[in-house]
Motif scaffolding. Structure first.
Motif, PDB file in Angstrom:
ATOM      1  N   SER A 178      -3.015   4.790  -0.573  1.00  0.00           N
ATOM      2  CA  SER A 178      -3.268   3.560  -1.330  1.00  0.00           C
ATOM      3  C   SER A 178      -2.704   3.675  -2.744  1.00  0.00           C
ATOM      4  N   ALA A 179      -2.886   4.834  -3.368  1.00  0.00           N
ATOM      5  CA  ALA A 179      -2.340   5.039  -4.713  1.00  0.00           C
ATOM      6  C   ALA A 179      -0.811   4.999  -4.690  1.00  0.00           C
ATOM      7  N   LEU A 180      -0.221   5.611  -3.682  1.00  0.00           N
ATOM      8  CA  LEU A 180       1.242   5.582  -3.552  1.00  0.00           C
ATOM      9  C   LEU A 180       1.741   4.144  -3.410  1.00  0.00           C
ATOM     10  N   GLU A 181       1.073   3.364  -2.570  1.00  0.00           N
ATOM     11  CA  GLU A 181       1.487   1.979  -2.345  1.00  0.00           C
ATOM     12  C   GLU A 181       1.367   1.155  -3.626  1.00  0.00           C
ATOM     13  N   VAL A 182       0.286   1.343  -4.362  1.00  0.00           N
ATOM     14  CA  VAL A 182       0.111   0.613  -5.623  1.00  0.00           C
ATOM     15  C   VAL A 182       1.235   0.953  -6.593  1.00  0.00           C
ATOM     16  N   GLY A 183       1.542   2.239  -6.699  1.00  0.00           N
ATOM     17  CA  GLY A 183       2.582   2.663  -7.618  1.00  0.00           C
ATOM     18  C   GLY A 183       3.946   2.089  -7.270  1.00  0.00           C
TER      19      GLY A 183
END
Length: 460
Positions: free
Chosen positions: A225-230
Motif C-alpha cells: 500500500s505504501a509503495l502504491e501511494v508513493g
C-alpha cells in the motif's frame, strides 16, 4: 436461443467489467499469488519436505487453522490451497455468516461431492468469532470430510476457538514476513506490468526499499500500500523513489494490542523473560509496547512484585520492597507519570543479580506435602503452653536459640534430612550461602547431650 453476436457482446461486456474491477483493486489485492510457487514466506511449514507441503502432495490436507498476524498471507494461502487441491472455494466471515447461510454452503458441498466428486474448501475468516450454534452445524461435515475447513484467525486458537474444532484441525502458526520477504514482494510489484506497477518507470533507491520493508512490521499489505501511494502520487517521470518519498507514503501503524488476547500474554511473557535475562533495553521496549497498548497498570505492577521474589529473591533483598513501592506509586500517581516508576523498577530488576532459589525451595517443599511425604511435628517443637502438654512430652528438650552466643541451637527442626533452600553464589546470596553453611553444620551437630544447652523453661 442466444445469437452468436449476443454471446460475443456479453463476453466482451463481462471482460470489461472484470477489467474495471481489477483496476479498482488496491495493489496488494492485485498482487496476490495465483500459484503456490509465487507464495512468499512461511517456509517453516510450507517449504519442501515440510508438513503442509507433504499434506498437499499426498492429497490429505484435512481441516486446518491458520493463526498469525495481519498481512502474513493466511487468506492468500487458503485460496491457493483450493487451487492446489482442485477444490471448489467458498469464503465466509464468522462475524456476518448466519447458521442458515452456513447450512446452505454445506448442502452445496455435499451435492457437489456426490454429483461431481469435487471437494469444497471452506474458508472461515475470524473463526474465533464463531458461536456455539455455528460450530455445532459445522462439526459433522468437517468430521466426514464433506468440506475442508480452513479457519483464519489472529487469535491464539488454544485460547479463542472451541476445543472441538481445534482437536479436529491441524494448526499452522504464521510468522510476520521478514524484511527480505517484503522486499521480494515489492520488487515483484514494481516489475509486473499486468497486475503491478510495471507500466511506471520507477527508480527505487535501496534505502527507500529498506525503509518500506522495515516499517511494514512483516505486513505485506502495508508495504504494498505504501509503495502504491508513493508511485501513484508522484508527478515526475521517471519516478525517483527516494527514502523521503517512502517516509511520506507510510502511515504510522496503530499499536495492535488486545488486552484480552495473545498480545497480552505474549508481551508480558517477553517482559518477564527479558528482566529475568538481565536485558533492560528489551524489557523497556516490551513495557513501552504494553503501555502504548493500554495495558492495565495494576497488572504490570503486580507482575513486577511477583518477579522480584521469583527471579531476584535474596540475591538482592531490596528488589521486593522496590517493586512494592512501585505498585504503591502507580496507585498514588497514575498515568502518564507512573510510567517513570515502572521504568525505574524494570531497569533495577533487570540489572539486579538473579536467584530463583526461593522459588525452587518452596516448590520442592510443597511437592513433598502434596505427594504425601508428610512429617509429624517433632515433639520438642510442639506447643507446650497449655496444661497437660508436659505430660505428653511436648516442648521437652527444646533449646531457645537466643540463649546461645551465636543465636543458633544445635537441634532438629524437621525430623528428616531435607534441603530445600540452596542459595546461589550471586549477589547477597553469596553472603547468605557462607552463613548458611556454618548454620547447617551447627544444626547437624545436635544430640551432644550437654545439659547446659537445654532450657527447662524456654519462652513458649
Amino acid at each position: 436461443m442466444t445469437s452468436p453476436q449476443h454471446r460475443a457482446e456479453r463476453s466482451l461486456f463481462k471482460a470489461s467489467e472484470e477489467a474495471h474491477r481489477r483496476e479498482a483493486q488496491p495493489l496488494a489485492a492485485r498482487m496476490r499469488p495465483r500459484r503456490l510457487e509465487e507464495f512468499v514466506g512461511q517456509e517453516h511449514f510450507l517449504g519442501e519436505g515440510k508438513l503442509l507441503r507433504r499434506l498437499l502432495q499426498a492429497d490429505r490436507l484435512g481441516s486446518v487453522i491458520f493463526y498469525g498476524p495481519p498481512g502474513s498471507g493466511k487468506t492468500t494461502l487458503a485460496r491457493l490451497l483450493a487451487v492446489e487441491s482442485k477444490s471448489a472455494f467458498h469464503q465466509l466471515s464468522a462475524v456476518t455468516a448466519t447458521v442458515k447461510e452456513l447450512r446452505e454452503v454445506l448442502a452445496e458441498a455435499r451435492d457437489r461431492l456426490s454429483a461431481e466428486g469435487q471437494k469444497t474448501l471452506l474458508l472461515i475468516d475470524e473463526i474465533h468469532r464463531f458461536n456455539r450454534a455455528q460450530q455445532d452445524v459445522l462439526l459433522p461435515d468437517v468430521e466426514e470430510g464433506i468440506v475442508t475447513l480452513v479457519g483464519v484467525t489472529t487469535e491464539n486458537p488454544f485460547f479463542a476457538i472451541n476445543s472441538a474444532l481445534v482437536s479436529r484441525s491441524r494448526i499452522f502458526q504464521f510468522e510476520p514476513l521478514s524484511n527480505e520477504h517484503i522486499k521480494t514482494l515489492l520488487r515483484r510489484a514494481l516489475s509486473d506490468r499486468e497486475r503491478g506497477l510495471g507500466q511506471f518507470d520507477v527508480r527505487m533507491h535501496d534505502d527507500a526499499l529498506d525503509f518500506l520493508a522495515e516499517t511494514s512490521d512483516g505486513d505485506a499489505r502495508r508495504a504494498l500500500s505504501a509503495l502504491e501511494v508513493g508511485v501513484l502520487s508522484a508527478t515526475e517521470s521517471p519516478i525517483d523513489f527516494t527514502r523521503r518519498l517512502a517516509e511520506e507514503s507510510v502511515q504510522r501503524k496503530a499499536v495492535q494490542y488486545d488486552r484480552q488476547g495473545d498480545a497480552h500474554y505474549d508481551s508480558i511473557s517477553a517482559l518477564i523473560k527479558s528482566i529475568r535475562g538481565s536485558d533492560p533495553d528489551a524489557a523497556l521496549y516490551w513495557l513501552a509496547l504494553m503501555l502504548e497498548g493500554g495495558e492495565d497498570i495494576r497488572f504490570l505492577a503486580r507482575r513486577l512484585v511477583i518477579l522480584a521474589s521469583e527471579d531476584v529473591g535474596n540475591a538482592d533483598p531490596a528488589a521486593l520492597p522496590l517493586a512494592v513501592a512501585t505498585a504503591q506509586a502507580c496507585e498514588l500517581v497514575g498515568l502518564p507519570e507512573c510510567q517513570l516508576n515502572l521504568a525505574q523498577a524494570v531497569i533495577y530488576l533487570a540489572c539486579a543479580p538473579k536467584s530463583n532459589a526461593s522459588t525452587v525451595g518452596i516448590g520442592e517443599a510443597r511437592a513433598d506435602v502434596r505427594e504425601g511425604r508428610l512429617l509429624p511435628v517433632p515433639i520438642h517443637l510442639r506447643d507446650s503452653h497449655y496444661a497437660g502438654a508436659a505430660r505428653l512430652g511436648h516442648g521437652i528438650g527444646y533449646q531457645y536459640a537466643h540463649n546461645h552466643p551465636d543465636g543458633v541451637a544445635s537441634q532438629d527442626y524437621l525430623g528428616v534430612d531435607r534441603t530445600y533452600y540452596r542459595p546461589t553464589n550471586r549477589g547477597f546470596e553469596r553472603e547468605i550461602s557462607a552463613r548458611l553453611g556454618a548454620i547447617r553444620a551447627r544444626l547437624k551437630a545436635r544430640g551432644s547431650g550437654n545439659s547446659d544447652e537445654y532450657d527447662e523453661n524456654p519462652p513458649k
